[in-house]
Scaffold this motif. Structure first.
Motif, PDB file in Angstrom:
ATOM      1  N   UNK A   3      40.727  54.596  34.146  1.00 27.95           N
ATOM      2  CA  UNK A   3      40.706  55.947  33.598  1.00 27.95           C
ATOM      3  C   UNK A   3      40.407  56.943  34.710  1.00 27.95           C
ATOM      4  N   UNK A   4      40.498  58.215  34.363  1.00 28.47           N
ATOM      5  CA  UNK A   4      40.237  59.284  35.331  1.00 28.47           C
ATOM      6  C   UNK A   4      38.790  59.273  35.801  1.00 28.47           C
ATOM      7  N   UNK A   5      37.886  58.756  34.969  1.00 27.78           N
ATOM      8  CA  UNK A   5      36.457  58.801  35.297  1.00 27.78           C
ATOM      9  C   UNK A   5      35.974  57.568  36.073  1.00 27.78           C
ATOM     10  N   UNK A   6      36.874  56.670  36.452  1.00 26.93           N
ATOM     11  CA  UNK A   6      36.466  55.467  37.191  1.00 26.93           C
ATOM     12  C   UNK A   6      35.928  55.833  38.569  1.00 26.93           C
ATOM     13  N   UNK A   7      35.015  55.008  39.036  1.00 29.20           N
ATOM     14  CA  UNK A   7      34.445  55.243  40.370  1.00 29.20           C
ATOM     15  C   UNK A   7      35.443  54.814  41.441  1.00 29.20           C
ATOM     16  N   UNK A   8      35.216  55.296  42.638  1.00 29.66           N
ATOM     17  CA  UNK A   8      36.102  54.963  43.753  1.00 29.66           C
ATOM     18  C   UNK A   8      36.077  53.467  44.032  1.00 29.66           C
ATOM     19  N   UNK A   9      34.923  52.831  43.831  1.00 24.64           N
ATOM     20  CA  UNK A   9      34.832  51.385  44.073  1.00 24.64           C
ATOM     21  C   UNK A   9      35.716  50.601  43.107  1.00 24.64           C
ATOM     22  N   UNK A  10      35.698  51.019  41.864  1.00 21.35           N
ATOM     23  CA  UNK A  10      36.519  50.326  40.869  1.00 21.35           C
ATOM     24  C   UNK A  10      38.016  50.508  41.165  1.00 21.35           C
ATOM     25  N   UNK A  11      38.388  51.705  41.545  1.00 18.92           N
ATOM     26  CA  UNK A  11      39.790  51.993  41.878  1.00 18.92           C
ATOM     27  C   UNK A  11      40.207  51.197  43.117  1.00 18.92           C
ATOM     28  N   UNK A  12      39.335  51.186  44.132  1.00 17.99           N
ATOM     29  CA  UNK A  12      39.643  50.423  45.349  1.00 17.99           C
ATOM     30  C   UNK A  12      39.718  48.927  45.068  1.00 17.99           C
ATOM     31  N   UNK A  78      46.324  60.004  40.892  1.00 18.55           N
ATOM     32  CA  UNK A  78      45.537  61.243  40.885  1.00 18.55           C
ATOM     33  C   UNK A  78      44.058  61.005  41.200  1.00 18.55           C
ATOM     34  N   UNK A  79      43.556  59.819  40.878  1.00 12.21           N
ATOM     35  CA  UNK A  79      42.150  59.521  41.189  1.00 12.21           C
ATOM     36  C   UNK A  79      41.939  59.462  42.700  1.00 12.21           C
ATOM     37  N   UNK A  80      42.888  58.846  43.397  1.00 15.63           N
ATOM     38  CA  UNK A  80      42.789  58.739  44.851  1.00 15.63           C
ATOM     39  C   UNK A  80      42.889  60.134  45.472  1.00 15.63           C
ATOM     40  N   UNK A  81      43.798  60.948  44.958  1.00 15.97           N
ATOM     41  CA  UNK A  81      43.924  62.319  45.467  1.00 15.97           C
ATOM     42  C   UNK A  81      42.623  63.081  45.266  1.00 15.97           C
ATOM     43  N   UNK A  82      42.029  62.936  44.078  1.00  8.68           N
ATOM     44  CA  UNK A  82      40.772  63.635  43.792  1.00  8.68           C
ATOM     45  C   UNK A  82      39.662  63.148  44.726  1.00  8.68           C
ATOM     46  N   UNK A  83      39.591  61.832  44.942  1.00 11.45           N
ATOM     47  CA  UNK A  83      38.565  61.291  45.843  1.00 11.45           C
ATOM     48  C   UNK A  83      38.772  61.800  47.264  1.00 11.45           C
TER      49      UNK A  83
END
Length: 155
Positions: A3-12, A78-83
């Protein structure tokens, strides 16, 4: 995907899984040379070698295709862009804070230098004033000595 609210660690972790993904496909069903058609052992080994090379090539192509797909997804996420934007913003803020601290440090050093110069001038002025007083006092004392000796000499 998350989701959009996931942390960077979870996305990575998600993207690292797909970057490190190892396909279990073996591509033996696409072998061009049939091992059973070989007449002798050496020919079978040669056919095995050719088939193995072709399978490795196909597996490498598959992994390249997977990595390109993951790279495209990562670039569009979009999460990566936001981070990344947040990281850039924090970096700029840190740089500005560092510059501001440096300016304040320079200003403080300048004020300290001016204060030291002012104190030195005051001390110099005070020393000069004391010297003038001593000189005046000596002149007075010398005059009084000379006038008293003149008075004695006249009598």
């Amino acid at each position: 995907l998350g989701t959009e609210s996931d942390s960077i660690d979870k996305v990575n972790d998600f993207y690292n899984f797909w970057y490190d993904f190892k396909s279990w496909r073996e591509y033996s069903y696409l072998d061009e040379e049939e091992r059973e058609k070989a007449e002798c052992k050496e020919e079978r080994r040669y056919i095995d070698k050719l088939n193995k090379q072709e399978r490795l090539r196909r597996k490498k192509e598959e992994m390249t295709r997977m990595h390109e797909l993951v790279n495209r997804c990562y670039a569009c996420d979009p999460r990566i862009r936001a981070f990344n934007e947040e990281r850039k913003r924090r970096k700029i803020e840190a740089k500005l804070a560092k510059q501001e601290a440096y300016k304040k440090e320079l200003e403080a050093a300048k004020l300290q230098k001016e204060e030291n110069e002012r104190i030195a001038k005051e001390q110099e002025a005070q020393r000069v004033q004391e010297q003038r007083k001593r000189l005046k006092w000596r002149r007075k004392s010398d005059r009084s000595k000379t006038s008293s000796s003149n008075k004695r000499g006249r009598s």
